[in-house]
Every structure is written in C-alpha cells, then in structure tokens.
Design an enzyme around this catalytic site. Structure first.
Site, PDB file in Angstrom:
ATOM      1  N   TYR A  98       0.527  -1.177   0.105  1.00  0.00           N
ATOM      2  CA  TYR A  98       0.002  -0.264  -0.203  1.00  0.00           C
ATOM      3  C   TYR A  98       0.617   1.267  -0.097  1.00  0.00           C
ATOM      4  O   TYR A  98       0.200   2.148  -0.297  1.00  0.00           O
ATOM      5  CB  TYR A  98      -0.926  -0.076   1.103  1.00  0.00           C
TER       6      TYR A  98
ATOM      7  N   LYS B  82       1.933 -15.529   2.881  1.00  0.00           N
ATOM      8  CA  LYS B  82       1.825 -16.662   1.812  1.00  0.00           C
ATOM      9  C   LYS B  82       3.756 -17.338   1.426  1.00  0.00           C
ATOM     10  O   LYS B  82       3.834 -17.035   0.956  1.00  0.00           O
ATOM     11  CB  LYS B  82       1.533 -15.961   0.441  1.00  0.00           C
TER      12      LYS B  82
ATOM     13  N   ASP C 263      -4.091 -18.757   1.532  1.00  0.00           N
ATOM     14  CA  ASP C 263      -5.065 -19.058   0.966  1.00  0.00           C
ATOM     15  C   ASP C 263      -5.656 -20.998   1.556  1.00  0.00           C
ATOM     16  O   ASP C 263      -6.902 -21.131   1.586  1.00  0.00           O
ATOM     17  CB  ASP C 263      -4.299 -20.287  -0.268  1.00  0.00           C
TER      18      ASP C 263
ATOM     19  N   ASP D   1      -6.509  -7.215   4.671  1.00  0.00           N
ATOM     20  CA  ASP D   1      -7.994  -7.172   3.512  1.00  0.00           C
ATOM     21  C   ASP D   1      -8.964  -7.827   2.611  1.00  0.00           C
ATOM     22  O   ASP D   1     -10.032  -7.940   2.754  1.00  0.00           O
ATOM     23  CB  ASP D   1      -7.071  -5.566   2.617  1.00  0.00           C
TER      24      ASP D   1
ATOM     25  N   ASP E  22     -12.940  -9.222   4.158  1.00  0.00           N
ATOM     26  CA  ASP E  22     -13.834  -9.155   3.528  1.00  0.00           C
ATOM     27  C   ASP E  22     -14.181 -10.397   3.124  1.00  0.00           C
ATOM     28  O   ASP E  22     -15.597 -10.371   3.551  1.00  0.00           O
ATOM     29  CB  ASP E  22     -13.896  -9.506   1.218  1.00  0.00           C
TER      30      ASP E  22
END
Ligand code: ATP
Length: 369
Positions: free
Chosen positions: A144, A201, A234, A258, A262
């Site tokens: 970001y 990850k 994942d 982020d 959701d």
C-alpha cells in the site's frame, strides 16, 4: 455538513473528530452518531467535510496541518468511507484514508468478526458461539506504500512493479500487538483467548515470509501462555469457510488482512455489519466501518448502518467508555434478533429507520430528526 477545521475546547469529554466522507459514509455515520448520543456517551463531536465534494469544490483533500491537528486535538476519529467516481483515481480517498493510517502511524487495523445471529451467516449450522475472532491487519506497510513503477507503458514490453514493504519494526510491532490483544481479550462467553495465528504466503513470497516467520517465532517465545500457529493465506481462506470456530486472533499483513476480512465480513452477514479500528496504542486512533463508499447504493437510504454503529461502539470501548460500548452492542444485537434490518441482511428497513430503531432501543426518540 458543518465545516470545522478549528479545535474544540479542551474539557473532560472525549473529543471525537467525525469525518463522514463519501457515498454511504454520509448516511451511516449520522446513524452511528445517534447511537453515541443515545448511549449518553460523554463526548464532544466536531465535524469535518473532508471528502470528494470538498475536493471537487476547492481542491483540498486534507487541510494543511490536518493530520497533526487530529492527533493533537482529538481523542479519536470516527470516519465513514472515501471513494467517488467523479475524482480521477480517487486521489482524495488515498490522501485522506491512507494519509490517516500512514501519517498518523495507525499500524494496527483491528477487525472483529462476531456473528450476531445464525440467520446472518451463509454457512449451515453455524451460530454466534461459532464465529468470534479478530483479524489484526498490519496497516502501514505492504503493497500500500505505492512504491514501484511502470516501465515502457503502453508497449508490448510494459513492466509494472509494486513493492511489498516489510520492515522488522513494522512486522514485530503488529505481531506483538496481536499477542497483547490475545492476552487482554476474553471471548464473548468469557473464556480466554489462547491462540494467535499468523497468516502469510511464505512459500511463495520467500523473503518477506522469512521475516514474518522468524519474527513471529521470536515474539511468540515471549508469550509462553499463548499458543501460536501458522497458516498460508490460501489455506486460511478455505478453513474460514469450512470451520470458522477454530480461530481466535489472526495476524497478517496489509493486503492479506484486507482480503480475508471481506471473507470474514461475509461470515457475519456482509460488509454492512463489519466494524474496524485503526489503532496506535496511546495515540489518536481512527475508527471506520470495513465497507467502502458503495456508490451503487449511496443516497438511497439502503445502506446498512450496523457496521458504522458497531464501529462507534468499538471506538467508545477504546476510549474507556465500555458501558456505553456495551449498551450500543446490546441494541444492535436486539435489532438483529428482532429482525429490524436493512435489505442487505434480509430486512425491509432503510438506513435511517434501522439507526432510529437502535437509538430508540437505548431510550431516545430520534424519529423527528
Ligand atoms: P469503495 O470504492 O469506496 O471501496 P465499493 O462499492 O467498491 O466502494 P464497498 O463499499 O466496500 O466497495 O461495497 C461493495 C458492495 O458491498 C457494495 O456495492 C454494496 O453492494 C455492499 N455494501 C457495502 N457496504 C454496505 C452497507 N453498509 N450496506 C449494504 N450493502 C453494503
């Protein structure tokens, strides 16, 4: 909207800067304010019109000294949402929202995931006792920071890079925040939280992953009473859907946080009910619902105000006003249980009517406002 770039007088009340912003932010924040007032919280509210309308009117995203003023003169910030298709590349949203997060160094994005009623969850056989965890998202680093660039743009050889920034200081402080949070917070049923799960990850992003892995193990050793665990992002997504009961405190980087929040919002009933805080312990922190400006439904009295109202409750709790926080949470729970809901969660109320129901439930009549 009252424009207020001056400072409120210092008194014993908690000073809150209210920035409704754009789109549905301008509809849900007034409902959050009604809840704060109905809870009789000892606060003094000052309104700021930062957002697309002001930017389009006078070119100002954040007035000079704006962030320093917020940090100096307010105990907390209650923000709505920022984003408007009339502003090319949403420069104002970036400067206001990411500006607050980055320039005020609000490094911990705390996103509680609590299911209030089984009817809100798309999973079969899952109730409130099964979904009660929190995602602690690193909020000042990662992808970001807008580092990178485009080379040979518009040609077949175009190259785009987006740097993923991970500093030892940034990674360590967010992991430590997660362990401290775990230590401080009990679950809804009063049982202690015992697990911190770090998600990354690192099998693909080996350099940043190595820093997160090493730091997580080192910090975990300082908290022998708390179990530590790791999952690839994942696998975590799949597990959040298969068995959300297993999670208590999840800590992760900016982008994964982020994305998974959701998904987590989906488990709670959707973006309309999810709350969040952008926190730096000891500094002025900012509270905002997880959702954005939702331009498709803006201005139609359709937006669910519960995320913003629960965000206001979270802010009051952060400021030490825990009985006011609990009163608001109890009223939202009652609204959910009595199906006083907006359309996105299966009800028929408008934004304003849902907010008024909550305020009335707390003993104030706002029907004339
Ligand atoms: P932005 O560009 O500001 O991020 P967005 O529309 O891309 O806005 P969100 O605002 O997060 O992203 O919302 C995505 C969708 O989720 C919306 O279009 C809307 O359908 C739904 N949604 C989000 N918030 C709410 C809410 N409070 N009430 C009802 N639906 C919502």
């Amino acid at each position: 909207m009252l424009r207020c770039d001056t400072f409120p007088a210092v008194n014993h009340k908690k000073r809150i800067a209210v920035i409704p912003g754009d789109g549905i932010g301008k509809e849900v924040i007034p409902q959050a304010v009604k809840a704060i007032e109905a809870a009789n919280a000892p606060v003094e509210l000052s309104y700021f019109d930062w957002g697309a309308d002001r930017y389009l009117a006078d070119g100002v995203t954040v007035p000079p000294d704006g962030f320093a003023m917020l940090a100096r003169d307010f105990d907390a910030i209650l923000a709505g949402a920022f984003g408007d298709h009339r502003v090319p590349s949403n420069v104002h949203a970036r400067e206001i929202l990411l500006g607050m997060r980055f320039k005020m160094d609000l490094y911990a994005n705390v996103r509680p995931v609590k299911l209030l009623d089984a009817a809100l969850c798309p999973l079969k056989g899952v109730g409130p006792k099964d979904i009660d965890f929190v995602v602690i998202r690193e909020n000042t680093e990662g992808v970001y920071g807008d580092l990178g660039g485009v080379f040979k743009q518009g040609t077949p050889d175009e190259i785009a890079t987006q740097e993923d920034i991970n500093t030892r200081k940034g990674v360590e402080r967010i992991i430590r925040y997660a362990f401290d949070y775990c230590e401080r917070h009990a679950k809804l049923d009063g049982s202690p939280r015992r697990w911190v799960l770090m998600c990354d990850k690192s099998n693909a992003m080996t350099h940043a992953g190595s820093l997160w892995q090493r730091t997580f193990k080192e910090v975990a050793r300082e908290y022998p009473q708390i179990n530590s665990e790791h999952m690839y992002v994942d696998a975590l997504c799949m597990q959040m859907v298969r068995d959300p009961r297993q999670f208590e405190v999840i800590v992760t980087n900016n982008m994964f946080g982020d994305i998974i929040t959701d998904l987590a919002a989906g488990l709670q009933g959707g973006l309309g009910v999810a709350a969040s805080g952008n926190i730096h312990p000891g500094k002025t922190s900012m509270f905002e619902p997880v959702h954005g400006s939702a331009p498709q439904i803006a201005g139609k009295n359709l937006a669910n105000p519960f995320g913003a109202i629960l965000t206001a409750a979270m802010m009051l709790g952060h400021l030490g006003l825990s009985s006011e926080e609990k009163r608001i949470e109890a009223a939202v729970l009652a609204a959910v249980q009595q199906k006083k809901l907006t359309q996105d969660v299966g009800g028929s109320l408008g934004t304003k009517e849902a907010g008024e129901w909550i305020a009335n439930r707390m003993g104030h009549d706002f029907t004339e406002i």
